[in-house]
Structures are given as C-alpha cells and as structure tokens.
Design a protein around this motif. Structure first.
Motif, PDB file in Angstrom:
ATOM      1  N   GLN A 202       0.597  -1.261   0.305  1.00 61.13           N
ATOM      2  CA  GLN A 202       0.027   0.044  -0.130  1.00 61.13           C
ATOM      3  C   GLN A 202       0.823   1.254   0.144  1.00 61.13           C
ATOM      4  N   VAL A 203       0.969   1.945  -1.333  1.00 62.67           N
ATOM      5  CA  VAL A 203       1.054   3.189  -1.500  1.00 62.67           C
ATOM      6  C   VAL A 203       0.625   4.678  -0.071  1.00 62.67           C
ATOM      7  N   ASN A 204       0.105   4.258  -0.187  1.00 61.89           N
ATOM      8  CA  ASN A 204      -1.220   5.530   0.068  1.00 61.89           C
ATOM      9  C   ASN A 204      -3.052   4.796   0.242  1.00 61.89           C
ATOM     10  N   GLU A 205      -3.971   5.482   0.816  1.00 64.89           N
ATOM     11  CA  GLU A 205      -4.685   4.843   0.642  1.00 64.89           C
ATOM     12  C   GLU A 205      -6.087   4.717  -0.652  1.00 64.89           C
ATOM     13  N   ARG A 206      -5.503   5.303  -2.008  1.00 65.63           N
ATOM     14  CA  ARG A 206      -5.288   4.627  -2.967  1.00 65.63           C
ATOM     15  C   ARG A 206      -4.454   4.367  -3.704  1.00 65.63           C
ATOM     16  N   THR A 207      -3.217   4.333  -3.526  1.00 65.46           N
ATOM     17  CA  THR A 207      -2.545   3.273  -4.408  1.00 65.46           C
ATOM     18  C   THR A 207      -1.687   1.930  -3.798  1.00 65.46           C
ATOM     19  N   TRP A 208      -2.351   1.413  -4.334  1.00 68.26           N
ATOM     20  CA  TRP A 208      -1.386  -0.409  -4.632  1.00 68.26           C
ATOM     21  C   TRP A 208      -0.941  -0.883  -5.636  1.00 68.26           C
TER      22      TRP A 208
END
Length: 372
Positions: A202-208
């Motif tokens: 998980q890079v951030n809440e919307r980016t995986w």
C-alpha cells in the motif's frame, strides 16, 4: 458500486534458470495454474472486472504456445479483463502483444491496452486511465496525462500503470519508469492499480501494488496475492482485501551450526516442510563429522519432500573429533594423512566446499565398507 480484482507481474514464461529442469518446469506451470485460480476467484466473487497491471509475460520472445496457453487460462472468468503491457512485455511496434493479435487468441472479453488513454466501461460507469509502457525503460512519468484526462463526472476513475512510485520503495528500485506518489490525488483517482513491485504494498489510501500472483524469488516482500477492491461510491476510499493465491511458498533460511542441538533444531524445521515449499538454505558454522553427516541426511530427505531446494554449505567447516577419527580408522597412517590434508584445505575458501564434501564421502565409504 464497482468491485474488481487487481493483479500484476504474472511474468508468464519465466525460465527459473537457478533450478534443475524438473523443478523449473513445475515452477513455470504454477504461474498458469495461479492465473486459472484468479479467474475462478473472479467468478466466485462475482467481480465486475479483473485488472492486470503489466508484465503479463516475462519476455517478448515467449513461444506461440505459451501465448495461447495464457489466454486460455483466462477462460474461468467471462467478465472483462483489462491488461496493460509492462517493462518486460512493453507495447513495442513488434511485441508479444502484436503476435497474440496475429494468432487471434485474445478472447473478446479481454481488453489489451497498447496505447495511453482512457477506456470507458459504460455498464460499470467507470473510466480506466491506462498508462501502458511502450518501451522497456522510460525516465518520464507515464501517468502525467492522468491529471488532465477527462471522464464523465458520474464515473469512477481508476488508474492502471506499471512502474516505481518515486521515493517510496527500497533505495535504488525507482530509478526507471517513475510514478509520482501523489498521482491518485492530482488525477482525482478513486484507485490507482500498479504493477512492477513483486509484493503487495500500500503506497497510500488509494494507491496499491498487487505484487506477483506466484512468488518467483527469495525475497520477503509479501508476494503471492491478488487484491479484491471495492469502490462503494464516488470519492469514497477503496476497500482493499489481499487474497492469497500462490501455489508455492518461497523461503530463505540462514542457519548457523555451533553445537549438536543446532542440528536437531534444523532437522525439526526441515521436517515441517512439504510439497508446497521452495527453500534456499544457507548453512554456516563449525561442526564435528557426525553432526555434518546428520545435516547432510536432513537436507537429502528434505530435497525429496519439497518442490525445490537450493543449498549452500561452503561456510560449514567440518572438524572431525577424536571419536570421529577413531570411527573412521583414520587416526594414523595414510587415511589419517588424507583427513589431515582435507582439514587443512578447508581453510582455503576456494577449496572449502570440496574438502567438506570429501570428508563426508570418506565417512560414508568407510561405514559402507565396514557394513559390507
């Protein structure tokens, strides 16, 4: 609401050159088996689509049979597949994808995106912003156009790209094919599906990153998953579930033998492994001949149980004790001189492995001779 599976880095056609032919064949076949498992899961979970974020194939030169087999493995899910070329299978003028088109083996429900742009799925009310790699290496962010790409205001915006998020992954990993860590925010994406990193991350809440579906190297970065992603409504944060799908588990153990109990502990650990395991075992330390033979026996028995085994014992020093020498009948005479010479050779890094092997073989021959 929209629900989809996110996968990447299948790298169909990987050669597995570090393994023998039989082991490599099983590992290569597992990559097809796990694709079929993803297709079955997509049907069972009743998802709206399956996204594959690049590196479907390991290289451009895979055989026509491999290409046909890959697309045949998708048959378990009749819904839409969206596939993106990555750095291993970039959308060159002549590529594995153009060969697949000539073979006429791409199913009608599979959308291979070979040029950057927006793909609209009206029935899903979703716009897929796709950034395929059109060359193996680029130093420009291929997702930059996402920021200005237009889509219907009532459609979900889902990005699909292959590369390294700058400044997020391990040092040195993001030297080519960079992706801005803020892309999901600046492009107003509900979700950004990435490929390239082989573990799910998980890079951030919307980016995986989905990671590779079937582990292919001895690295503890959480490979062997697919991501089950649900977008409930526009602007809401995605719900992401990592689902294990890998057939084989790759392990790397570094063991030090100091006392006989270390051998017992290692033997117990090895006995717990089975047909789903791929093991790289590095053994170092100093031990007597009897313990070294026990280690070798445990390794040989393990080799027969696991899917694949790589063993490195160059740093394991075998130092026969007086009782070892007595058991060999090597306390004096020619045999004693041979043992002494082999012990001296273990001090030479280039000869250590051969010397240890010779000591173990000598012990085996002596015992077999006495038994006869």
């Amino acid at each position: 609401m929209i629900r989809f599976l996110h996968s990447a880095d299948w790298q169909i056609g990987t050669q597995f050159g570090q393994f023998d032919a039989e082991e490599a064949a099983h590992l290569a076949e597992a990559r097809f088996e796990t694709v079929r498992r993803i297709a079955s899961e997509a049907t069972a979970r009743r998802v709206d689509a399956v996204l594959v974020a690049g590196d479907v194939f390991d290289q451009q030169t895979v055989s026509d049979t491999v290409i046909r087999r890959l697309f045949g493995a998708l048959a378990g899910y009749a819904g839409p597949w969206i596939m993106l070329p990555g750095n291993h299978d970039a959308a060159l003028v002549e590529s594995v994808w153009t060969r697949a088109q000539r073979l006429n083996c791409i199913p009608t429900n599979v959308r291979v995106v070979l040029t950057p742009g927006v793909v609209l799925f009206d029935e899903l009310k979703c716009a897929f912003l796709c950034a395929p790699l059109t060359q193996r290496i680029t130093y420009d962010d291929t997702t930059t156009f996402f920021d200005h790409a237009e889509s219907p205001t009532d459609y979900f915006r889902v990005g699909l790209a292959h590369g390294s998020v700058s400044g997020i992954l391990q040092e040195g990993i993001d030297s080519t094919n960079p992706i801005a860590p803020t892309r999901a925010e600046t492009a107003r994406l509900d979700y950004l599906a990435l490929g390239d990193w082989h573990g799910h991350f998980q890079v951030n809440e919307r980016t995986w990153y989905a990671g590779t579906h079937e582990q292919d190297r001895f690295r503890a970065n959480d490979p062997g998953f697919m991501l089950d992603v649900t977008l409930q409504e526009l602007g809401a944060l995605p719900s992401v579930q990592a689902v294990p799908v890998s057939k084989y588990r790759w392990l790397r153990w570094e063991e030090e033998i100091v006392v006989p109990s270390d051998v017992d502990a290692l033997t117990l650990r090895l006995q717990a492994l089975g047909a789903a395991d791929v093991l790289k075992l590095d053994i170092r330390g100093t031990t007597d001949l009897a313990s070294a033979e026990a280690v070798r026996l445990a390794v040989d028995e393990t080799r027969a149980r696991v899917r694949a085994l790589r063993v490195e014992m160059t740093e394991l020093q075998v130092q026969p004790t007086a009782s070892d020498l007595a058991a060999l009948g090597a306390q004096s005479g020619y045999l004693g001189k041979v043992v002494a010479r082999l012990r001296d050779l273990q001090a030479d890094p280039q000869q250590a492995t051969f010397a240890a092997e010779a000591l173990l073989l000598l012990a085996q021959f002596q015992r077999e001779a006495r038994a006869a």
